[in-house]
Write an enzyme that holds these catalytic residues in place. Structure first.
Site, short mmCIF file in Angstrom:
data_model
loop_
_atom_site.label_atom_id
_atom_site.label_comp_id
_atom_site.label_asym_id
_atom_site.label_seq_id
_atom_site.Cartn_x
_atom_site.Cartn_y
_atom_site.Cartn_z
N ALA A 74 17.43 7.63 6.12
CA ALA A 74 17.79 8.05 4.76
C ALA A 74 17.84 6.84 3.84
CB ALA A 74 19.15 8.74 4.79
N TYR A 141 14.64 -2.86 -4.36
CA TYR A 141 14.45 -2.11 -3.11
C TYR A 141 14.53 -3.07 -1.92
CZ TYR A 141 11.99 0.23 0.66
OH TYR A 141 11.64 0.73 1.88
N ASN A 170 3.12 -0.31 5.26
CA ASN A 170 2.92 0.90 4.45
C ASN A 170 2.69 2.12 5.33
OD1 ASN A 170 2.68 -1.30 2.50
ND2 ASN A 170 2.07 0.31 1.11
N HIS A 187 3.02 6.90 -4.24
CA HIS A 187 2.31 6.14 -3.21
C HIS A 187 0.79 6.30 -3.35
CE1 HIS A 187 6.32 6.33 -1.29
NE2 HIS A 187 5.99 5.08 -1.01
N ILE A 205 -5.53 2.19 -10.79
CA ILE A 205 -5.39 1.12 -9.80
C ILE A 205 -4.62 0.01 -10.49
CG2 ILE A 205 -6.64 -0.61 -8.42
CD1 ILE A 205 -6.90 2.19 -7.28
N1 UFG Z 1 -1.03 1.91 -6.37
C1 UFG Z 1 -2.03 2.12 -7.31
N2 UFG Z 1 -2.10 3.33 -7.91
C2 UFG Z 1 -1.24 4.34 -7.63
C3 UFG Z 1 -0.23 4.12 -6.67
C4 UFG Z 1 -0.16 2.89 -6.06
O1 UFG Z 1 -2.81 1.23 -7.61
O2 UFG Z 1 -1.35 5.43 -8.24
C5 UFG Z 1 -0.98 0.61 -5.70
C6 UFG Z 1 0.33 -0.12 -5.87
O3 UFG Z 1 0.42 -0.77 -7.12
C7 UFG Z 1 0.28 -1.06 -4.68
C8 UFG Z 1 -0.43 -0.24 -3.61
O4 UFG Z 1 -1.12 0.80 -4.31
O5 UFG Z 1 -0.50 -2.16 -5.01
C9 UFG Z 1 0.48 0.41 -2.61
O6 UFG Z 1 1.49 1.08 -3.32
P1 UFG Z 1 2.44 2.18 -2.67
O7 UFG Z 1 3.32 2.69 -3.78
O8 UFG Z 1 1.64 3.16 -1.92
O9 UFG Z 1 3.28 1.37 -1.61
P2 UFG Z 1 4.15 0.04 -1.80
O10 UFG Z 1 3.36 -1.07 -1.17
O11 UFG Z 1 4.61 -0.17 -3.19
O12 UFG Z 1 5.48 0.37 -1.01
C10 UFG Z 1 5.47 1.00 0.20
C11 UFG Z 1 6.76 1.78 0.38
C12 UFG Z 1 7.89 0.87 0.54
C13 UFG Z 1 7.62 -0.19 1.55
C14 UFG Z 1 6.35 -0.91 1.23
C15 UFG Z 1 6.06 -1.95 2.27
O13 UFG Z 1 7.00 2.61 -0.75
O14 UFG Z 1 8.99 1.62 0.96
O15 UFG Z 1 5.32 0.04 1.18
O16 UFG Z 1 4.81 -2.49 2.08
F1 UFG Z 1 8.59 -1.11 1.55
#
Ligand code: UFG
Length: 326
Positions: A74, A141, A170, A187, A205
């Site tokens: 959680a 976070y 991820n 995500h 992106i």
């Molecule tokens: N992204 C885009 N367009 C979108 C959504 C995301 O370009 O519409 C990019 C983000 O900017 C980032 C990448 O895709 O560069 C991955 O983003 P996510 O939101 O899918 O994942 P994050 O890497 O931000 O975070 C995730 C989890 C976290 C975890 C992290 C560890 O949400 O809980 O991975 O890497 F900590």
């Protein structure tokens, strides 16, 4: 074993519950259903709608069940939201976690598996990132998860808590019945698939000027079933590795643009996208070293290719295009 799973109606918690049940464990599934979906909880689990912010509710769960271990999924997990609302993250990821640990201490439950994150490292100095890398999170976070990791060390010293920290990279992919369905979906992979389905007209992106081969961010995608497996390994070996932290990733990075291209191949559809400004709080590259997880826990990824991860997410998305029923 009798395992308390918090966040059991969420993406990773529900799929780990499914895997635990399939291996013969009993699952007491706890969730406040703020983000989670009741329908995601496997029917064979015992469900308790419980808010970890309310100590009396946690006490009621511990008074009516006996647990051998707790798996704590959680929490708040969206990087961008954490930048906007840090207090929500400290309350959920630190305060609620402490409430849970105190209940464990009161009831003599001392095995704990904690869902932590790659975001505890911040901008890596070395890639792939080893577990002893400097921790300098660049968003609330990551800071909230790192703070709780440190608190766990204190509980170990003062109460004899045995815990293992798993730092996911991820999480992606799906089981046959359960997948990723956040109410506010930020995500990359689910948004890429929603674009393939036409639910999003054009995908942003975020960032095209990062110091990476194609300018977009690089991430290490790990199948949620392989994450579930790391939890089982950690539970089995907890007496041998108490207090240890492990990265859970594939040690391979894919750029955001590579994810889009691979998803176009898997889905057979065009994914319209445009290059947009950076999203605050995003490190350029996050790729795990998974050597320690392999060596110390005997873990091996069974679904390591990006194709397989995307295929499972796509199969689930097409089967449940509207996500879970409310
Ligand atoms: N992204 C885009 N367009 C979108 C959504 C995301 O370009 O519409 C990019 C983000 O900017 C980032 C990448 O895709 O560069 C991955 O983003 P996510 O939101 O899918 O994942 P994050 O890497 O931000 O975070 C995730 C989890 C976290 C975890 C992290 C560890 O949400 O809980 O991975 O890497 F900590």
């Amino acid at each position: 074993m009798n395992i308390l799973v918090t966040g059991a109606a969420g993406y990773i918690g529900s799929i780990c519950s499914e895997v635990l049940l399939s291996r013969g464990h009993q699952v007491i599934a706890l969730d406040n259903l703020q983000e989670g979906h009741r329908a995601a909880v496997p029917p064979a689990a015992t469900f308790c709608q419980t808010d970890l912010a309310i100590r009396s509710q946690i006490e009621a769960v511990f008074s009516s069940h006996k647990f051998d271990a707790v798996m704590h999924f959680a929490g708040e997990a969206l990087v961008a939201k954490s930048v906007r609302e840090p207090s929500t993250f400290y309350a959920a990821n630190v305060g609620c976690g402490v409430n849970l640990l105190d209940a464990m201490v009161r009831h003599g439950v001392n095995k704990f598996i904690f869902s932590s994150t790659a975001a505890t490292y911040g901008e890596p100095e070395v890639v792939p990132i080893p577990e002893d890398h400097r921790k300098a999170p660049i968003n609330p976070y990551g800071k909230s998860k790192l703070t709780f990791e440190q608190i766990l060390g204190d509980y170990r010293a003062y109460t004899g808590l045995k815990y293992v920290t798993l730092r996911y990279f991820n999480a992606a992919g799906a089981s046959v019945e359960r997948g990723e369905a956040h109410r506010e979906e930020t995500h990359l992979i689910p948004r890429v698939l929603d674009t393939a389905l036409g639910a999003i007209a054009q995908l942003d992106i975020f960032g095209f000027d990062y110091p990476t081969p194609d300018g977009s961010c690089v991430r290490d995608y790990i199948h949620v079933i392989d994450i579930a497996d790391s939890h089982l390994r950690a539970l089995e070996e907890i007496e041998r590795v108490p207090g240890e932290a492990f990265n859970v990733g594939n040690s391979r990075g894919f750029s955001n643009l590579e994810v889009v291209k691979t998803a176009e191949r898997i889905t057979g559809r065009k994914i319209p996208h445009k290059l947009s400004p950076r999203r605050p709080g995003d490190p350029a590259v996050l790729v795990a070293s998974n050597e320690k997880l392999k060596r110390a826990l005997g873990w091996e990824a069974k679904h390591s290719s990006l194709e397989e991860i995307l295929q499972s997410a796509w199969d689930w998305r097409r089967k449940f295009p509207k996500g879970y029923p409310e």
